[in-house]
Write a protein that holds these residues in place. Structure first.
Motif, PDB file in Angstrom:
ATOM      1  N   ALA A   1       8.492 -29.177 -62.133  1.00  0.00           N
ATOM      2  CA  ALA A   1       7.444 -28.370 -61.493  1.00  0.00           C
ATOM      3  C   ALA A   1       7.828 -26.898 -61.629  1.00  0.00           C
ATOM      4  CB  ALA A   1       7.278 -28.770 -60.034  1.00  0.00           C
ATOM      5  N   GLU A   2       7.634 -26.345 -62.797  1.00  0.00           N
ATOM      6  CA  GLU A   2       8.213 -25.052 -63.154  1.00  0.00           C
ATOM      7  C   GLU A   2       7.770 -23.889 -62.274  1.00  0.00           C
ATOM      8  OE1 GLU A   2       7.452 -24.399 -67.244  1.00  0.00           O
ATOM      9  OE2 GLU A   2       8.657 -26.104 -67.943  1.00  0.00           O
ATOM     10  N   SER A   3       6.511 -23.902 -61.824  1.00  0.00           N
ATOM     11  CA  SER A   3       5.986 -22.719 -61.125  1.00  0.00           C
ATOM     12  C   SER A   3       6.037 -22.827 -59.603  1.00  0.00           C
ATOM     13  CB  SER A   3       4.534 -22.460 -61.547  1.00  0.00           C
ATOM     14  OG  SER A   3       3.710 -23.556 -61.185  1.00  0.00           O
ATOM     15  N   VAL A   4       6.527 -23.932 -59.072  1.00  0.00           N
ATOM     16  CA  VAL A   4       6.488 -24.117 -57.621  1.00  0.00           C
ATOM     17  C   VAL A   4       7.548 -23.244 -56.942  1.00  0.00           C
ATOM     18  CG1 VAL A   4       8.160 -26.016 -57.457  1.00  0.00           C
ATOM     19  CG2 VAL A   4       6.290 -25.859 -55.804  1.00  0.00           C
ATOM     20  N   CYS A   5       7.180 -22.695 -55.771  1.00  0.00           N
ATOM     21  CA  CYS A   5       8.135 -21.922 -54.975  1.00  0.00           C
ATOM     22  C   CYS A   5       7.954 -22.295 -53.507  1.00  0.00           C
ATOM     23  CB  CYS A   5       7.950 -20.418 -55.185  1.00  0.00           C
ATOM     24  SG  CYS A   5       6.356 -19.785 -54.670  1.00  0.00           S
ATOM     25  N   ALA A   6       8.895 -21.900 -52.684  1.00  0.00           N
ATOM     26  CA  ALA A   6       8.892 -22.320 -51.283  1.00  0.00           C
ATOM     27  C   ALA A   6       7.628 -21.899 -50.549  1.00  0.00           C
ATOM     28  CB  ALA A   6      10.128 -21.771 -50.576  1.00  0.00           C
ATOM     29  N   SER A   7       7.147 -20.680 -50.806  1.00  0.00           N
ATOM     30  CA  SER A   7       5.957 -20.208 -50.084  1.00  0.00           C
ATOM     31  C   SER A   7       4.738 -21.070 -50.384  1.00  0.00           C
ATOM     32  CB  SER A   7       5.670 -18.752 -50.433  1.00  0.00           C
ATOM     33  OG  SER A   7       5.340 -18.614 -51.789  1.00  0.00           O
ATOM     34  N   GLN A   8       4.686 -21.662 -51.586  1.00  0.00           N
ATOM     35  CA  GLN A   8       3.562 -22.518 -51.942  1.00  0.00           C
ATOM     36  C   GLN A   8       3.609 -23.866 -51.227  1.00  0.00           C
ATOM     37  OE1 GLN A   8       4.076 -22.672 -56.187  1.00  0.00           O
ATOM     38  NE2 GLN A   8       2.776 -20.886 -56.531  1.00  0.00           N
ATOM     39  N   LEU A   9       4.753 -24.186 -50.638  1.00  0.00           N
ATOM     40  CA  LEU A   9       4.900 -25.462 -49.943  1.00  0.00           C
ATOM     41  C   LEU A   9       4.628 -25.333 -48.447  1.00  0.00           C
ATOM     42  CD1 LEU A   9       8.105 -26.864 -51.708  1.00  0.00           C
ATOM     43  CD2 LEU A   9       5.704 -27.095 -52.379  1.00  0.00           C
ATOM     44  N   CYS A  10       4.269 -24.134 -48.009  1.00  0.00           N
ATOM     45  CA  CYS A  10       3.975 -23.893 -46.594  1.00  0.00           C
ATOM     46  C   CYS A  10       2.480 -24.073 -46.306  1.00  0.00           C
ATOM     47  CB  CYS A  10       4.353 -22.473 -46.195  1.00  0.00           C
ATOM     48  SG  CYS A  10       6.119 -22.140 -46.208  1.00  0.00           S
ATOM     49  N   SER A  11       2.177 -24.414 -45.069  1.00  0.00           N
ATOM     50  CA  SER A  11       0.766 -24.460 -44.677  1.00  0.00           C
ATOM     51  C   SER A  11       0.518 -23.702 -43.382  1.00  0.00           C
ATOM     52  CB  SER A  11       0.281 -25.914 -44.525  1.00  0.00           C
ATOM     53  OG  SER A  11       0.915 -26.536 -43.421  1.00  0.00           O
ATOM     54  N   ASP A  12       1.492 -22.885 -42.932  1.00  0.00           N
ATOM     55  CA  ASP A  12       1.213 -22.086 -41.751  1.00  0.00           C
ATOM     56  C   ASP A  12       0.171 -21.039 -42.145  1.00  0.00           C
ATOM     57  OD1 ASP A  12       2.934 -19.251 -41.938  1.00  0.00           O
ATOM     58  OD2 ASP A  12       3.738 -20.913 -43.116  1.00  0.00           O
TER      59      ASP A  12
ATOM     60  N   PHE B   1      -3.277 -16.452 -50.778  1.00  0.00           N
ATOM     61  CA  PHE B   1      -4.649 -16.199 -51.238  1.00  0.00           C
ATOM     62  C   PHE B   1      -4.782 -14.754 -51.702  1.00  0.00           C
ATOM     63  CE2 PHE B   1      -9.092 -15.194 -50.877  1.00  0.00           C
ATOM     64  CZ  PHE B   1      -9.791 -16.375 -51.082  1.00  0.00           C
ATOM     65  N   VAL B   2      -4.292 -13.826 -50.877  1.00  0.00           N
ATOM     66  CA  VAL B   2      -4.402 -12.404 -51.198  1.00  0.00           C
ATOM     67  C   VAL B   2      -3.580 -12.056 -52.440  1.00  0.00           C
ATOM     68  CG1 VAL B   2      -3.792 -10.074 -50.412  1.00  0.00           C
ATOM     69  CG2 VAL B   2      -4.962 -11.660 -48.866  1.00  0.00           C
ATOM     70  N   GLU B   3      -2.374 -12.605 -52.545  1.00  0.00           N
ATOM     71  CA  GLU B   3      -1.531 -12.294 -53.701  1.00  0.00           C
ATOM     72  C   GLU B   3      -2.126 -12.857 -54.990  1.00  0.00           C
ATOM     73  OE1 GLU B   3       1.157 -10.146 -53.766  1.00  0.00           O
ATOM     74  OE2 GLU B   3       0.183  -9.779 -51.835  1.00  0.00           O
ATOM     75  N   ALA B   4      -2.795 -14.002 -54.896  1.00  0.00           N
ATOM     76  CA  ALA B   4      -3.480 -14.548 -56.074  1.00  0.00           C
ATOM     77  C   ALA B   4      -4.599 -13.611 -56.502  1.00  0.00           C
ATOM     78  CB  ALA B   4      -4.024 -15.941 -55.767  1.00  0.00           C
ATOM     79  N   TYR B   5      -5.329 -13.084 -55.526  1.00  0.00           N
ATOM     80  CA  TYR B   5      -6.381 -12.103 -55.820  1.00  0.00           C
ATOM     81  C   TYR B   5      -5.781 -10.835 -56.427  1.00  0.00           C
ATOM     82  CZ  TYR B   5      -9.411  -8.117 -54.731  1.00  0.00           C
ATOM     83  OH  TYR B   5     -10.128  -6.947 -54.804  1.00  0.00           O
TER      84      TYR B   5
ATOM     85  N   ILE C   1      -8.397 -18.590 -58.636  1.00  0.00           N
ATOM     86  CA  ILE C   1      -8.602 -19.888 -57.987  1.00  0.00           C
ATOM     87  C   ILE C   1      -7.607 -20.932 -58.468  1.00  0.00           C
ATOM     88  CG2 ILE C   1     -10.219 -21.818 -57.716  1.00  0.00           C
ATOM     89  CD1 ILE C   1     -12.450 -19.838 -57.472  1.00  0.00           C
ATOM     90  N   SER C   2      -7.280 -20.926 -59.745  1.00  0.00           N
ATOM     91  CA  SER C   2      -6.327 -21.916 -60.247  1.00  0.00           C
ATOM     92  C   SER C   2      -4.968 -21.783 -59.582  1.00  0.00           C
ATOM     93  CB  SER C   2      -6.183 -21.784 -61.766  1.00  0.00           C
ATOM     94  OG  SER C   2      -5.678 -20.509 -62.112  1.00  0.00           O
ATOM     95  N   GLU C   3      -4.656 -20.591 -59.083  1.00  0.00           N
ATOM     96  CA  GLU C   3      -3.360 -20.356 -58.445  1.00  0.00           C
ATOM     97  C   GLU C   3      -3.305 -20.890 -57.014  1.00  0.00           C
ATOM     98  OE1 GLU C   3      -0.801 -18.920 -60.120  1.00  0.00           O
ATOM     99  OE2 GLU C   3      -2.138 -18.947 -61.864  1.00  0.00           O
ATOM    100  N   VAL C   4      -4.478 -21.005 -56.363  1.00  0.00           N
ATOM    101  CA  VAL C   4      -4.505 -21.399 -54.950  1.00  0.00           C
ATOM    102  C   VAL C   4      -5.476 -22.549 -54.690  1.00  0.00           C
ATOM    103  CG1 VAL C   4      -3.748 -19.179 -53.997  1.00  0.00           C
ATOM    104  CG2 VAL C   4      -6.171 -19.538 -54.498  1.00  0.00           C
TER     105      VAL C   4
END
Length: 222
Positions: A65-76, A84-88, A96-99
């Protein structure tokens, strides 16, 4: 985010990525040095230390899973709003593909402004509606400096408000304008279910109308 902070994991996403890597919970636990109980806890969406998600993300990356990072595993809520904002910020029309894993199929989007004066204002539904808004927005405007977006975040239960400013300009214009904006996110079950975008609509409407008048004048000259 500090390693000792307690965060709410996006359990469904963690399980999905783990399975895509061909790992069982037991294998992931062994590779991270954690117990199967802790891995199960993260996949159930129960609070864990951020450092645990860092270790899980590192292991998942080593297993494909090359692109996964810890922040992407959070749901708070705040973490999701920030993603969402950083993807924008960095991907703009292609965000959209990023989030996508953080966006509800039933997402409701509201963009402030008079639809007769601002082409991208109005209500949109679902990820497809969000893409429609982005296409309209970036069809008219551009952001010359992606780092110029500055926001502060305020969280109340499952709602997050991001308030600040950014620079943008109408395509074909040489002048960038500073615009304040306030973004509202409603998060349920680790997914964005509503997104509202409020900005300084009066100046924006005036700039759009001035640009339209300029285009019309050019057309008449031809």
């Amino acid at each position: 985010m500090n390693d000792s902070d307690i965060v709410i994991p996006n359990g469904a996403h963690i399980a999905q990525v783990r399975k895509s890597c061909g790992l069982t919970q037991a294998q992931l636990a062994k590779a991270t040095g954690y117990s199967i109980r802790l891995i199960g806890k993260t996949e159930q969406g129960k609070g864990v230390r951020y450092s645990s998600l860092v270790a899980i993300a590192d292991t998942l990356r080593r297993n494909g899973a090359e692109s996964v990072c810890a922040s992407q595993l959070c749901s708070d809520p705040e973490t999701i709003a920030r993603q969402f904002v950083e993807a924008y910020r960095w991907h703009e029309q292609n965000m959209i593909s990023e989030v996508r894993h953080l966006i509800s199929d039933d997402l409701q989007v509201f963009i402030a402004g008079d639809q007769t004066r601002i082409p991208f204002a109005g209500n949109y539904s679902g990820p497809e509606g969000l893409q429609q808004f982005l296409d309209r927005f970036f069809g008219l405007l551009e952001r010359p400096d992606k780092n110029a977006l500055t926001l502060k975040y305020y969280t109340n239960a499952n709602e997050v408000v991001a308030y600040g400013t950014e620079f943008g300009r109408i395509k074909g214009s040489d002048t960038s304008e500073l615009t304040w904006l306030s973004l509202l996110f409603r998060i349920e079950g680790g997914l964005v279910v509503r997104f509202e975008d409020y900005f300084d609509t009066a100046p924006a409407q005036a700039r759009v109308e001035a640009f339209r008048e300029k285009i019309n004048a050019w057309d008449e000259e031809e």
